[in-house]
Motif scaffolding. Structure first.
Motif, PDB file in Angstrom:
ATOM      1  N   VAL A  15       0.846  -1.201   0.000  1.00 34.59           N
ATOM      2  CA  VAL A  15       0.000   0.000   0.000  1.00 34.59           C
ATOM      3  C   VAL A  15       0.877   1.245   0.000  1.00 34.59           C
ATOM      4  O   VAL A  15       0.631   2.218  -0.710  1.00 34.59           O
ATOM      5  CB  VAL A  15      -0.956  -0.017   1.225  1.00 34.59           C
ATOM      6  N   VAL A  16       1.966   1.190   0.821  1.00 38.13           N
ATOM      7  CA  VAL A  16       2.851   2.372   0.873  1.00 38.13           C
ATOM      8  C   VAL A  16       3.468   2.605  -0.503  1.00 38.13           C
ATOM      9  O   VAL A  16       3.560   3.745  -0.983  1.00 38.13           O
ATOM     10  CB  VAL A  16       3.945   2.169   1.949  1.00 38.13           C
TER      11      VAL A  16
ATOM     12  N   LEU B 294       5.033  12.697  -1.269  1.00 35.49           N
ATOM     13  CA  LEU B 294       4.716  12.483   0.143  1.00 35.49           C
ATOM     14  C   LEU B 294       5.947  12.055   0.938  1.00 35.49           C
ATOM     15  O   LEU B 294       6.175  12.507   2.040  1.00 35.49           O
ATOM     16  CB  LEU B 294       3.640  11.402   0.270  1.00 35.49           C
ATOM     17  N   GLY B 295       6.693  11.125   0.378  1.00 32.47           N
ATOM     18  CA  GLY B 295       7.822  10.607   1.151  1.00 32.47           C
ATOM     19  C   GLY B 295       7.375   9.424   1.985  1.00 32.47           C
ATOM     20  O   GLY B 295       6.230   9.327   2.417  1.00 32.47           O
ATOM     21  N   LYS B 296       8.300   8.502   2.228  1.00 29.89           N
ATOM     22  CA  LYS B 296       7.933   7.240   2.866  1.00 29.89           C
ATOM     23  C   LYS B 296       7.360   7.454   4.254  1.00 29.89           C
ATOM     24  O   LYS B 296       6.399   6.808   4.652  1.00 29.89           O
ATOM     25  CB  LYS B 296       9.186   6.340   2.942  1.00 29.89           C
ATOM     26  N   ALA B 297       7.948   8.370   4.997  1.00 26.98           N
ATOM     27  CA  ALA B 297       7.521   8.544   6.386  1.00 26.98           C
ATOM     28  C   ALA B 297       6.066   8.982   6.469  1.00 26.98           C
ATOM     29  O   ALA B 297       5.263   8.393   7.209  1.00 26.98           O
ATOM     30  CB  ALA B 297       8.423   9.553   7.081  1.00 26.98           C
TER      31      ALA B 297
ATOM     32  N   ARG C  20       3.672   6.284   5.507  1.00 24.64           N
ATOM     33  CA  ARG C  20       3.453   5.289   6.563  1.00 24.64           C
ATOM     34  C   ARG C  20       2.469   5.831   7.580  1.00 24.64           C
ATOM     35  O   ARG C  20       1.566   5.129   8.028  1.00 24.64           O
ATOM     36  CB  ARG C  20       4.779   4.977   7.280  1.00 24.64           C
ATOM     37  N   SER C  21       2.668   7.086   7.969  1.00 27.09           N
ATOM     38  CA  SER C  21       1.784   7.636   9.002  1.00 27.09           C
ATOM     39  C   SER C  21       0.374   7.781   8.464  1.00 27.09           C
ATOM     40  O   SER C  21      -0.590   7.737   9.225  1.00 27.09           O
ATOM     41  CB  SER C  21       2.311   8.987   9.500  1.00 27.09           C
TER      42      SER C  21
ATOM     43  N   ALA D  36      -2.461   1.652  -9.790  1.00 25.63           N
ATOM     44  CA  ALA D  36      -1.283   1.527  -8.922  1.00 25.63           C
ATOM     45  C   ALA D  36      -1.562   0.566  -7.780  1.00 25.63           C
ATOM     46  O   ALA D  36      -0.661  -0.098  -7.266  1.00 25.63           O
ATOM     47  CB  ALA D  36      -0.903   2.899  -8.386  1.00 25.63           C
ATOM     48  N   PHE D  37      -2.823   0.493  -7.369  1.00 23.94           N
ATOM     49  CA  PHE D  37      -3.150  -0.365  -6.242  1.00 23.94           C
ATOM     50  C   PHE D  37      -3.455  -1.796  -6.658  1.00 23.94           C
ATOM     51  O   PHE D  37      -3.610  -2.680  -5.813  1.00 23.94           O
ATOM     52  CB  PHE D  37      -4.351   0.210  -5.471  1.00 23.94           C
TER      53      PHE D  37
END
Lengths: 298, 462
Positions: A93-94, A104-107, A110-111, A135-136
Motif C-alpha cells: 500500500v505504501v 509524500l515521502g515514505k515517512a 506510513r503515518s 497503482a493499487f
C-alpha cells in the motif's frame, strides 16, 4: 418573376428547420421518456401525492416561477479518491501511495496508514483516478486495500448548496406544468424539500417572508392564510401564530403549496446524473467502515 | 384610407394595452422595494399576477397587435393597393382584443399557464389564434393583390412574420396547453416559442418598419438591397434556434445547437446595422425636426445592441454567468420595449396622420414619449443589466445568495425609476391618440349636426 411563392417556400424551409430540429427531434429524444428502475427495485421519479399536485397548481397560479428556478446546473465535475481500507499488505500500500503521490515521502505515507481514511487525490479528472486505481492493483489489492472515489460537481449552484447533483430530464417527468424558471430573484427550489424539510418554516415564510429572511423581496402571501377569531379560548393546532384575539391559520392552498415544496427533491443517483455520498465518519466500534458507493441517499 | 377603421382600432387598443402593461410593470418593480406595503393585502395583485400581466399585455396586447396593424398598412403601401375587406380585419382585431382581455382577467383570477411568453390561459389563446388568422388572411390577400413587380425588404420581412406566428403559436398552444408534452420537453417548447417570438417575429416586423420608414423619411433608398436580402435569409435560418440556455436539464445537444445558432445571429444583426448606418450616413441634424425618424433611429440602435448582446449570451461561458440574472430580464425589455415598442410607435406616429388625415393634436407629447421612452429605456437597461452582471459574477465568486440579492438593490432601484419614465412616455402616446380620436369624433359630429341643422333651416327657409 413572381417572388411571392419563392419567398413563401424559402420561409417555410427556414421555419421548418428549427421546428424539426428542436420540436420534432426533441420530442423523439425527450418526449417519450419513462420512469427508470433503480437498483433497489423502485422507480424514479415517483408521482407526487395529490396534495403536492394541488400545491403545484397554487405555485403556477401565483406565478412563483417568475422569481424561482427549479434547476441545478453544473459547470463541470472533478473527483476525489480516498483510501478507506489498508488491508494486510501495508508495504504494498505504501508503495502504491508513493506511486500516486511521490512527493509524500515514505515517512508520511506510513503515518497516513494510521488514519482511518486517507484522501489520496482531490479535485482531479477521472483519468487520474483510474491511473491511481491501477497503482493499487496487485499486491495491495490482494491484501485487502480498498479505494473509493466520489464525484464532486462544480459550479456556483453547488457552492450555494442547492443540491447534491445536477437536475436532469428525468426529474421533471411527473410535473404537469414544468416550471423550470428563468430568474433567480429568489433561491433555486429544486431541492428545497431536502434543504428546508420543516413545513412550519415554509408556512411562516409564506405568510411573512421578512420574518424569516431579512430584507427579503418576496411578497407576503397573506391571502393564503385565514385570520380567524379564537373561539372558546382554544387555538387551532395548525395555527401559525396568535395576534391578540385572532389566530393565523393556513388555508388549504397554503398547505398544498407547502406539500408541493416538500416534494421538490432531485437527489437520487441516476445513470446520467451519478452521485456519490462521502462515507460516514468512522464509527466508534472496530467494525470496518462502509465503502462509498452509489447507494441511494438514506 | 381603406385601412382606417381596423387600423385605428388596432393602434388605439395596442396603445391602451401598452400603457396598462407599463403601469403593471411599474407596480411590479415597486413591489421589490416594499413588498409588504405595495398592494400586499390584495390577493389578485400579487407579484406573480402583476408581472405575468405586464409581460403578456406588452407582447399580445401591444406588440403583436401594433405589428399586425403596421403589417396591414405596409402591405397596402408597398403593394400600392387597398386593404382587402377591412371589415374582416376589424373583426379579427375585435377577436384579438377580446382574447387579450379574457387572458388578462384569466391571469388575475389565477389561470395563468405557468409558461413565460405564453401566460394566457387556453381559452384566451384560442381566441387570439382565431383573431390572428383572420387578420393574417386579410394581410395575405392584400399582399396577393399587390400591383408592384419588384419586392421591398419590408415585404419579405412581413410575409415571413405573417406566416411564422400561427405556426409557433399553434405549436406552443398544442404542445403546452392542449396536449402537453411529457416532462422537460415542455420547457424546450416554451423556450423555442419565446426565442422565435422575439428573435424572428418581433425582429421581422420591427425591421420591416425600420426598412420602410428610414428610406421614406430620409428620401433615399436603402443602401444595399442585397445586403438586406442576405440579412433576411440568414436571420430566418438561424433566428429560430435560440432559447436553450447552457445548464438546462436536457440532452446537451439542445443547448449546444442553440448557443451556436445564437452566436451566428450576430451576422444578420451586423448586416442590418451596416446597411442602416450607410443609409443614414451622418445626418443627425435631420433627427431634430423629424420625430418619426428619431424614433426609428433609437429603435434600430436598440435592435443592434440587443442583437449583439444576445449573440454574446450564446457563448456558453458567458451564458452561465448571465442566465437567471437580471441581465436576461434587461435584455428582453430592450428587445420588447427599446427596439420593438419605439419602432412601432414610430409607425403609429407616421401612419395615423396618413389614414385619418389629421395631424397629431399634441406634438409636445410625441417629444415627451421619445425622450422619456428613450432615456427611461437607457436607465432601465443599464441599471438592470449592471445588476444582473453583478449578480452573476458574485454568484460565481461564491457569495451567499442573500448577500448578492441585497447587494444589487441599488441598481434595481434605478431601474424602477427607468420604468417610471417609460410609463410616462406611454401615457404620452395614449393621451395623444385619445385626444386625436376625440377631436376627430367631435369634428365629425359637429359637421353632421351642422348638416342636419343646415337641412332643417333650408326646409324651414323654403
Amino acid at each position: 418573376m413572381n417572388f411571392g411563392p419563392l419567398l413563401f417556400l424559402g420561409l417555410f424551409v427556414s421555419m421548418a428547420l428549427s421546428w424539426y430540429g428542436f420540436i420534432f427531434k426533441g420530442q423523439l429524444d425527450l418526449g417519450r421518456q419513462k420512469q427508470v428502475k433503480l437498483d433497489d427495485g423502485s422507480y424514479y421519479p415517483s408521482n407526487r401525492d395529490g396534495l403536492a399536485h394541488q400545491g403545484a397548481e397554487v405555485y403556477r397560479a401565483n406565478g412563483c416561477y417568475y422569481c424561482h428556478s427549479q434547476q441545478v446546473g453544473q459547470t463541470g465535475h472533478e473527483f476525489n479518491l480516498t483510501l478507506t481500507k489498508v488491508g494486510t499488505n501495508t508495504e504494498a500500500v505504501v508503495t502504491a501511495i508513493l506511486q500516486v503521490k511521490p512527493e509524500l515521502g515514505k515517512a508520511s505515507a506510513r503515518s497516513a496508514l494510521k488514519a482511518k481514511r486517507f484522501e489520496l487525490l482531490h479535485g482531479v479528472p477521472f483519468a487520474d483516478i483510474k491511473q491511481a486505481q491501477k497503482a493499487f492493483d496487485g499486491l495491495a489489492k490482494e491484501g485487502g486495500a480498498e479505494l473509493a472515489w466520489e464525484i464532486v460537481p462544480l459550479g456556483p449552484d453547488f457552492a450555494m448548496g442547492w443540491g447534491p447533483r445536477r437536475t436532469v430530464a428525468a426529474d421533471y417527468l411527473y410535473d404537469n406544468t414544468v416550471m423550470l424558471g428563468n430568474q433567480r430573484i429568489g433561491p433555486d427550489l429544486a431541492n428545497i424539500g431536502l434543504r428546508r424539510p420543516d413545513p412550519k418554516w415554509h408556512l411562516e415564510h409564506l405568510y411573512q417572508p421578512r420574518s424569516k429572511v431579512e430584507k427579503s423581496t418576496m411578497p407576503p402571501y397573506y391571502f393564503l392564510f385565514e385570520r380567524r377569531k379564537i373561539e372558546n379560548g382554544k387555538t387551532d393546532p395548525e395555527a401559525l401564530k396568535v395576534e391578540g384575539d385572532y389566530q393565523i391559520v393556513p388555508k388549504p392552498e397554503a398547505k398544498a403549496l407547502v406539500a408541493y415544496l416538500m416534494s421538490l427533491k432531485a437527489a437520487t443517483p441516476l445513470f446520467e446524473a451519478p452521485m456519490t455520498v462521502a462515507p460516514k465518519p468512522p464509527p466508534a466500534t472496530n467494525a470496518a467502515p462502509a465503502a462509498a458507493t452509489n447507494a441511494p441517499v438514506k | 384610407a381603406s385601412c382606417r377603421v381596423p387600423l385605428m382600432l388596432m393602434f388605439f387598443s395596442a396603445a391602451s394595452w401598452l400603457a396598462l402593461s407599463a403601469i403593471f410593470s411599474f407596480i411590479a418593480s415597486l413591489k421589490f422595494h416594499a413588498p409588504e406595503k405595495i398592494f400586499a393585502q390584495c390577493s389578485h395583485m400579487t407579484f406573480g399576477h402583476v408581472q405575468a400581466a405586464a409581460n403578456s399585455l406588452l407582447i399580445y396586447g401591444f406588440a403583436i397587435q401594433a405589428g399586425l396593424g403596421a403589417m396591414l398598412w405596409l402591405f397596402c403601401r408597398t403593394g400600392k393597393t387597398t386593404l382587402f375587406q377591412p371589415v374582416l380585419a376589424t373583426l379579427g382585431a375585435i377577436f384579438w382584443n377580446v382574447g387579450v382581455t379574457i387572458g388578462a382577467i384569466g391571469i388575475f383570477i389565477g389561470d395563468q399557464s405557468g409558461f413565460e411568453w405564453l401566460e394566457f390561459p387556453k381559452y384566451a389563446n384560442g381566441t387570439l389564434l382565431v383573431g390572428y388568422l383572420v387578420i393574417a388572411l386579410v394581410a395575405g390577400l392584400t399582399f396577393h393583390d399587390r400591383q408592384t413587380k419588384e419586392s421591398e425588404p419590408s415585404q419579405w420581412f412581413l410575409v415571413g412574420a405573417m406566416f411564422w406566428f400561427p405556426w409557433i403559436f399553434s405549436t406552443a398552444i398544442m404542445l403546452l396547453q392542449v396536449a402537453p408534452v411529457r416532462g422537460v420537453m415542455q420547457a424546450v417548447v416554451n423556450n423555442w416559442y419565446g426565442a422565435n417570438l422575439v428573435n424572428i417575429w418581433l425582429a421581422f416586423v420591427g425591421l420591416a418598419v425600420v426598412f420602410y420608414l428610414m428610406p421614406v423619411q430620409l428620401k433615399r433608398p436603402v443602401h444595399n438591397r442585397y445586403l438586406a436580402m442576405f440579412a433576411f435569409w440568414v436571420l430566418a435560418l438561424v433566428g429560430g434556434w435560440g432559447g436553450m440556455h447552457a445548464t438546462m436539464p436536457v440532452p446537451s445537444w439542445l443547448p449546444g445547437v442553440s448557443s451556436m445558432m445564437t452566436i451566428l445571429t450576430i451576422v444578420p444583426v451586423l448586416a442590418v446595422a451596416f446597411n442602416l448606418h450607410r443609409t443614414f450616413g451622418r445626418d443627425f441634424h435631420l433627427m431634430k425636426d423629424d420625430l418619426v425618424l428619431s424614433f426609428v433611429i433609437v429603435g434600430a440602435s436598440a435592435y443592434v445592441i440587443y442583437g449583439g448582446l444576445n449573440a454574446a449570451t450564446g457563448v456558453q461561458e458567458l451564458n452561465v454567468v448571465t442566465h437567471f440574472t437580471f441581465f436576461s430580464l434587461a435584455l428582453n425589455k430592450l428587445a420588447l420595449y427599446g427596439f420593438f415598442s419605439l419602432t412601432l410607435s414610430a409607425a403609429i406616429y407616421y401612419i395615423v396622420p396618413k389614414i385619418t388625415g389629421s395631424e397629431w393634436p399634441l406634438p409636445g407629447l410625441v417629444k415627451l414619449h421619445l425622450w422619456c421612452g428613450g432615456i427611461g429605456m437607457g436607465i432601465y437597461f443599464l441599471s438592470l443589466g449592471l445588476a444582473g452582471v453583478l449578480q452573476g459574477q458574485r454568484w460565481y465568486g461564491g457569495a451567499s445568495f442573500m448577500d448578492v440579492a441585497n447587494g444589487v438593490l441599488r441598481p434595481f432601484q434605478m431601474s424602477t425609476f427607468g420604468d417610471l419614465l417609460i410609463l410616462i412616455g406611454q401615457v404620452g402616446l395614449i393621451a395623444n391618440l385619445k385626444w386625436l380620436l376625440f377631436l376627430r369624433c367631435r369634428a365629425c359630429c359637429q359637421s353632421f349636426l351642422a348638416d342636419v341643422r343646415g337641412t332643417k333651416t333650408a326646409e324651414v327657409g323654403a
